[in-house]
Design an enzyme around this catalytic site. Structure first.
Site, PDB file in Angstrom:
ATOM      1  N   THR A 201      -3.616   2.868   7.803  1.00  0.00           N
ATOM      2  CA  THR A 201      -4.834   3.201   8.284  1.00  0.00           C
ATOM      3  C   THR A 201      -5.212   2.553   9.979  1.00  0.00           C
ATOM      4  O   THR A 201      -4.680   1.546   9.964  1.00  0.00           O
ATOM      5  CB  THR A 201      -5.928   2.314   7.444  1.00  0.00           C
ATOM      6  OG1 THR A 201      -5.977   2.768   6.089  1.00  0.00           O
ATOM      7  CG2 THR A 201      -7.371   2.222   8.176  1.00  0.00           C
ATOM      8  N   GLY A 255      -6.582  -1.366  -0.361  1.00  0.00           N
ATOM      9  CA  GLY A 255      -8.258  -1.321  -0.266  1.00  0.00           C
ATOM     10  C   GLY A 255      -8.754  -2.057  -1.424  1.00  0.00           C
ATOM     11  O   GLY A 255      -9.646  -2.699  -1.294  1.00  0.00           O
TER      12      GLY A 255
HETATM   13  C1  SD4 Z   1      -7.309   2.127   1.462  1.00  0.00           C
HETATM   14  N1  SD4 Z   1      -6.959   0.206   3.216  1.00  0.00           N
HETATM   15  O1  SD4 Z   1      -7.383   3.204   1.507  1.00  0.00           O
HETATM   16  C2  SD4 Z   1      -6.537   1.791   2.919  1.00  0.00           C
HETATM   17  C3  SD4 Z   1      -5.280   2.112   3.235  1.00  0.00           C
HETATM   18  C4  SD4 Z   1      -4.501   1.484   4.516  1.00  0.00           C
HETATM   19  O2  SD4 Z   1      -3.205   1.336   5.895  1.00  0.00           O
HETATM   20  O3  SD4 Z   1      -4.988   0.647   4.878  1.00  0.00           O
HETATM   21  N2  SD4 Z   1      -3.646   1.859   4.878  1.00  0.00           N
HETATM   22  O4  SD4 Z   1      -7.023   1.428   0.602  1.00  0.00           O
END
Ligand code: SD4
Length: 343
Positions: A201, A255
């Site tokens: 992300t 997450g």
């Molecule tokens: C999630 N936090 O959808 C996000 C994924 C993520 O680096 O951070 N990827 O849980």
């Protein structure tokens, strides 16, 4: 670092001097502008786009939008935008959030076929009485406001990874696999040839020359997630939080673990209690550890934060989390965040 900055750093105590790359204070009285992005490999280009605005006295809000759109538009990014890994049904679903210095915020979740979810999040913030739109409704709102439906076709990279994933169809994200230098070399691409996948992300937080803070966070979520799954990134207080009196924080990683502790809000609240950005991120990671029912070696959580003084910091649960920092006298510094688990 000039003399005034050095004095300020010394005044902040020896802990900062001992860990200059992990939360030192720089103070540039003429211009406090700064931008931080999660994950160095994508953060540099994103920070540069944000800096085109910050460096010209633009707002932090415009800067974070322009910044994260670089990742959203990168067809080779495994984990942000429409080129990214799909869910287990083979469909890319996107989450994004934004928050400005007036505590105005907007977000979208489970959004399909729209190239720039951050633009939709911003429109939710600016054009509706709501904070969050999801799924079909979010998509209709985007189209009604002039954005194009891009279709469901997977990018070449994502299709390859998905076909490989279908061989076993197991949901087993392995933390920070992209940064396994032994396996993938010093500068691993976001998509990995052998079908490995994980998460990446982009969370970006910035302060502009007026001293105002904003943040943005955008993702395709965890690769091969259940259909309908939404992570922390579009949840204000989890994946992103900004309080213009205190500071800003954003997160990356699993997450579910961030949502469990309202992670980014928690980081800002620790800064309100007087902790430095680095220490606030560390304490939030410790909270994750205290509350998660999962094995620590199977999950990753990373936070980054800035405060109103222009101090920044980050911390992760497991190693290999890095972030990019750009400011007047810092040209995309790669910071390898400290982690609670070091092996
Ligand atoms: C999630 N936090 O959808 C996000 C994924 C993520 O680096 O951070 N990827 O849980």
């Amino acid at each position: 670092m000039n003399r005034r900055q050095l004095l300020k750093t010394v005044a902040l105590g020896s802990a900062y001097m001992a860990m200059p790359k992990r939360g030192f204070s720089f103070s540039n009285n003429e211009d406090k502008s700064i931008v931080l992005s999660t994950w160095y490999n994508q953060g540099v280009a994103a920070n540069n786009a944000a800096w085109n605005i910050l460096g010209n006295q633009g707002t932090a809000l415009d800067a974070v939008v322009e910044g994260v759109m670089v990742s959203e538009n990168d067809i080779h990014n495994c984990c942000v935008g429409l080129g990214a890994n799909p869910d287990r049904d083979g469909i890319v679903t996107l989450d994004a959030s934004i928050m400005n210095h007036k505590s105005e915020c907007g977000s979208v979740a489970f959004l399909e076929q729209i190239a720039n979810p951050i633009l939709v999040a911003r429109m939710v913030m600016e054009k509706t009485p709501h904070v969050m739109l999801v799924g079909e409704g979010a998509q209709k709102f985007a189209v009604d406001n002039g954005l194009q439906l891009m279709g469901k076709k997977l990018s070449e990279d994502a299709n390859k990874t998905y076909q490989k994933w279908l061989e076993k169809s197991e949901y087993k994200p392995i933390i920070n696999i992209e940064r396994n230098e032994k396996k993938h070399g010093p500068n691993p691409p976001l998509f990995l040839e052998n079908g490995d996948y994980n998460h990446d992300t982009i969370g970006m937080i910035a302060m502009d020359s007026m001293g105002n803070l904003s943040g943005a966070c955008t993702t395709s979520g965890m690769g091969f997630k259940m259909r309908g799954r939404v992570g922390d990134s579009p949840i204000i207080g989890a994946g992103l939080y900004v309080d213009n009196e205190i500071g800003a924080a954003t997160s990356t990683g699993n997450g579910e673990e961030v949502i469990r502790v309202s992670g980014s809000f928690l980081v800002v609240e620790y800064m309100r209690q007087g902790y430095s950005p680095y220490a606030a991120c560390k304490k939030a990671v410790e909270r994750v550890v205290a509350k998660t029912p999962r094995k620590l070696e199977e999950i990753q959580v990373g936070f980054i934060a800035i405060n109103k003084e222009g101090e920044y910091g980050g911390y992760a649960l497991n190693k290999n989390f890095d972030y990019a920092v750009k400011a007047t006298e810092i040209d995309n510094l790669k910071v390898d965040a400290e982690s609670l688990i070091t092996n």
